[in-house]
Design a protein around this motif. Structure first.
Motif, mmCIF file in Angstrom:
data_model
loop_
_atom_site.group_PDB
_atom_site.id
_atom_site.type_symbol
_atom_site.label_atom_id
_atom_site.label_comp_id
_atom_site.label_asym_id
_atom_site.label_seq_id
_atom_site.Cartn_x
_atom_site.Cartn_y
_atom_site.Cartn_z
ATOM 1 N N THR A 72 18.843 69.893 29.718
ATOM 2 C CA THR A 72 19.712 70.544 30.704
ATOM 3 C C THR A 72 20.927 69.652 30.957
ATOM 4 N N PRO A 73 22.038 70.270 31.364
ATOM 5 C CA PRO A 73 23.184 69.423 31.738
ATOM 6 C C PRO A 73 22.850 68.670 33.032
ATOM 7 N N LEU A 74 23.485 67.519 33.220
ATOM 8 C CA LEU A 74 23.306 66.808 34.494
ATOM 9 C C LEU A 74 23.882 67.657 35.605
ATOM 10 N N HIS A 75 23.150 67.780 36.703
ATOM 11 C CA HIS A 75 23.721 68.500 37.846
ATOM 12 C C HIS A 75 24.766 67.586 38.504
ATOM 13 N N PRO A 76 25.882 68.154 39.005
ATOM 14 C CA PRO A 76 26.910 67.286 39.620
ATOM 15 C C PRO A 76 26.347 66.377 40.723
ATOM 16 N N THR A 77 25.362 66.836 41.480
ATOM 17 C CA THR A 77 24.827 65.954 42.539
ATOM 18 C C THR A 77 24.082 64.769 41.906
ATOM 19 N N VAL A 78 23.497 65.001 40.744
ATOM 20 C CA VAL A 78 22.783 63.925 40.045
ATOM 21 C C VAL A 78 23.808 62.910 39.532
ATOM 22 N N GLU A 79 24.898 63.469 38.997
ATOM 23 C CA GLU A 79 25.954 62.596 38.479
ATOM 24 C C GLU A 79 26.492 61.691 39.599
ATOM 25 N N SER A 80 26.742 62.279 40.799
ATOM 26 C CA SER A 80 27.270 61.403 41.868
ATOM 27 C C SER A 80 26.219 60.412 42.336
ATOM 28 N N ALA A 81 24.942 60.814 42.350
ATOM 29 C CA ALA A 81 23.906 59.857 42.772
ATOM 30 C C ALA A 81 23.849 58.671 41.798
ATOM 31 N N ILE A 82 23.987 58.976 40.496
ATOM 32 C CA ILE A 82 23.937 57.893 39.502
ATOM 33 C C ILE A 82 25.152 56.968 39.676
ATOM 34 N N LYS A 83 26.325 57.604 39.893
ATOM 35 C CA LYS A 83 27.548 56.795 40.081
ATOM 36 C C LYS A 83 27.376 55.860 41.273
ATOM 37 N N LYS A 84 26.822 56.407 42.355
ATOM 38 C CA LYS A 84 26.610 55.601 43.567
ATOM 39 C C LYS A 84 25.612 54.476 43.288
ATOM 40 N N GLY A 85 24.625 54.795 42.467
ATOM 41 C CA GLY A 85 23.566 53.815 42.158
ATOM 42 C C GLY A 85 24.057 52.659 41.294
ATOM 43 N N LEU A 86 25.244 52.825 40.681
ATOM 44 C CA LEU A 86 25.750 51.789 39.773
ATOM 45 C C LEU A 86 25.875 50.420 40.460
ATOM 46 N N SER A 87 26.152 50.442 41.763
ATOM 47 C CA SER A 87 26.327 49.160 42.458
ATOM 48 C C SER A 87 24.970 48.492 42.725
ATOM 49 N N HIS A 88 23.883 49.256 42.602
ATOM 50 C CA HIS A 88 22.550 48.664 42.823
ATOM 51 C C HIS A 88 22.034 48.116 41.483
ATOM 52 N N PHE A 89 22.770 47.127 40.962
ATOM 53 C CA PHE A 89 22.476 46.683 39.599
ATOM 54 C C PHE A 89 21.398 45.607 39.519
ATOM 55 N N GLY A 90 20.903 45.184 40.679
ATOM 56 C CA GLY A 90 19.915 44.095 40.673
ATOM 57 C C GLY A 90 18.654 44.475 39.911
ATOM 58 N N ASN A 91 17.946 43.458 39.457
ATOM 59 C CA ASN A 91 16.655 43.712 38.811
ATOM 60 C C ASN A 91 15.654 44.045 39.924
ATOM 61 N N THR A 134 11.342 46.338 32.597
ATOM 62 C CA THR A 134 12.196 46.535 33.778
ATOM 63 C C THR A 134 12.521 48.019 33.924
ATOM 64 N N GLN A 135 12.304 48.536 35.107
ATOM 65 C CA GLN A 135 12.495 49.978 35.299
ATOM 66 C C GLN A 135 13.955 50.387 35.088
ATOM 67 N N ASN A 136 14.107 51.618 34.589
ATOM 68 C CA ASN A 136 15.416 52.222 34.370
ATOM 69 C C ASN A 136 15.910 52.761 35.719
ATOM 70 N N THR A 137 16.463 51.835 36.520
ATOM 71 C CA THR A 137 16.815 52.199 37.901
ATOM 72 C C THR A 137 17.752 53.405 37.974
ATOM 73 N N LEU A 138 18.788 53.411 37.141
ATOM 74 C CA LEU A 138 19.742 54.529 37.219
ATOM 75 C C LEU A 138 19.086 55.842 36.812
ATOM 76 N N GLY A 139 18.228 55.769 35.795
ATOM 77 C CA GLY A 139 17.496 56.963 35.373
ATOM 78 C C GLY A 139 16.610 57.470 36.502
ATOM 79 N N ILE A 140 15.966 56.534 37.173
ATOM 80 C CA ILE A 140 15.052 56.919 38.264
ATOM 81 C C ILE A 140 15.837 57.520 39.428
ATOM 82 N N ILE A 141 16.996 56.936 39.722
ATOM 83 C CA ILE A 141 17.851 57.486 40.792
ATOM 84 C C ILE A 141 18.263 58.917 40.427
#
Ligand SMILES: Cc1ncc(COP(=O)(O)O)c(C=O)c1O
Length: 386
Positions: A13-32, A240-247
């Motif tokens: 399925t295509p990424l839903h726009p809300t998913v896309e923004s959640a992933i973008k927001k999650g980019l700053s949570h780059f810690g392990n 190490t978990q795929n944090t962005l994928g999980i978000i």
């Protein structure tokens, strides 16, 4: 070429726009997420809140029953191999019951396990792709290690009677696993009500990103890690978990939580419209998806015309469909699912899978029908000459 009409939602399925923004927001949570400093902990919080959301959506009694994996393929491998390891630990002969129409992640794992000495029963299905219950009750014994039956088929959309299947396993004291990749979202599900032991899910079939899946397991004590290493996922799935994928997964599930009822109704309406329109074509059509099938899937064939020829001609017009399981596209082998349902090789090679979702409209269906009405008579003449 006008804009693309995408009718291959069962492939991805295509990424839903809300998913896309959640992933973008999650980019700053780059810690392990395993790091103890604040950046690590904020990534860990993202993961735990996702675990809670997804667990709640499927009716798990605790978020601890959910383990993130890299795909549903991995989740399916993990369960099957754990069941075998557990049987061997208990000094029993491993016996797995599955169906002959499972996704290749189950079928090819079972084929490999057979080579290693495991007894596998592949249950037959009827012409609608439904499990033969008589064969199932004959095959199961109290020493069977695991039953693994998919909730809904990716090619036909056929829905299996999960409660009935799971009850028979329970009655025999056997664990029951379901590959619910195509089912979740499209049909309401509560794993605790049905009493499922394990269930596989994949984010990219639900408007989430690719490369992230999960395994629900009501009691993890019998799971054997597929991947060993660190103590991630309670030491059951190292890496190490795929944090962005999980978000992204969690954001997709939260979207489904709010929209599921409306979406199911939308998908069902599209199906009604599609069936009506497809039956009005002058080329004879055969519908293989039974009445009890997913609201977003229709497997059809037209006058024995090659499914690949139809798929390629539609692609030239910007319409994406599939000839069956996307995972086997590229090979000219007929789908094992359709052969098991009793179709001939020629019939199976004629199948075209249409699958739709959130962004599909009646007008996209009308454009598909318009293209089919022009190209089918042409392809029909070519196929009869061949
Ligand atoms: C029924 C079913 N099970 C499992 C999978 C595999 O999922 P993943 O792509 O997450 O490995 C698919 C993907 O097409 C599927 O349709």
């Amino acid at each position: 070429m006008s804009s693309t009409i995408y009718l291959d939602y069962n492939a991805t399925t295509p990424l839903h726009p809300t998913v896309e923004s959640a992933i973008k927001k999650g980019l700053s949570h780059f810690g392990n997420p395993s790091s103890l400093h604040h950046l690590g902990q904020s990534a860990q919080e993202d993961i735990e809140s996702a675990r809670e959301s997804i667990a709640q959506f499927i009716g798990a009694k605790s978020p601890e029953h959910l383990f993130f994996t890299g795909s549903a393929t991995e989740s399916n491998n993990w369960v099957l191999k754990s069941a075998v390891s557990q049987a061997l630990l208990e000094e029993k002969s491993p016996h797995i019951i599955t169906s002959s129409i499972e996704h290749t992640s189950i079928i090819s794992t079972c084929n490999q396990l057979e080579k290693e000495g495991v007894q596998v029963t592949y249950l037959p299905v009827d012409e609608n792709g439904r499990i033969n219950m008589e064969a199932y009750s004959k095959a199961i014994t109290t020493s069977t290690s695991l039953v693994s039956i998919m909730a809904a088929n990716n090619e036909t959309g056929t829905i299996q009677p999960l409660s009935q299947l799971s009850d028979l396993a329970k009655f025999n004291g056997v664990r029951f696993h379901s590959d619910a990749v195509q089912y979740v979202g499209k049909v309401p599900l509560n794993v605790s009500d049905i009493g499922l032991d394990t269930l596989s899910l994949s984010a990219h079939k639900l408007y989430g990103p690719k490369g992230i899946g999960c395994l629900y397991c009501a009691d993890e004590t019998w799971l054997t890690p597929l991947l060993r290493g660190g103590s991630h996922e309670r030491s059951l799935r190292a890496g190490t978990q795929n944090t962005l994928g999980i978000i992204g997964f969690s954001s997709a599930i939260n979207w489904w939580k709010q929209n599921q009822e409306k979406e199911i109704a939308h998908m069902a309406k599209i199906k009604e419209h599609l069936i009506k329109k497809i039956k009005s074509l002058s080329t004879p059509v055969q519908i293989y998806s039974p009445k009890e099938s997913l609201p977003n899937t229709l497997l059809v064939s037209f006058d024995n015309i090659s499914g690949s020829a139809i798929m390629m001609s539609l692609d030239l017009e910007g319409i994406c469909v599939s000839t069956g399981s996307a995972c086997s596209t590229g090979s000219v082998e007929p789908s094992h699912v359709l052969l098991e349902m009793g179709l001939s090789t020629k019939e199976a090679l004629s199948a075209v899978r249409l699958s739709w979702g959130h962004a599909t409209t009646n007008s996209s269906i009308d454009q598909l029908i318009n293209s089919l009405s022009q190209l089918l008579p042409r392809l029909s003449i070519t196929s009869k000459k061949a």
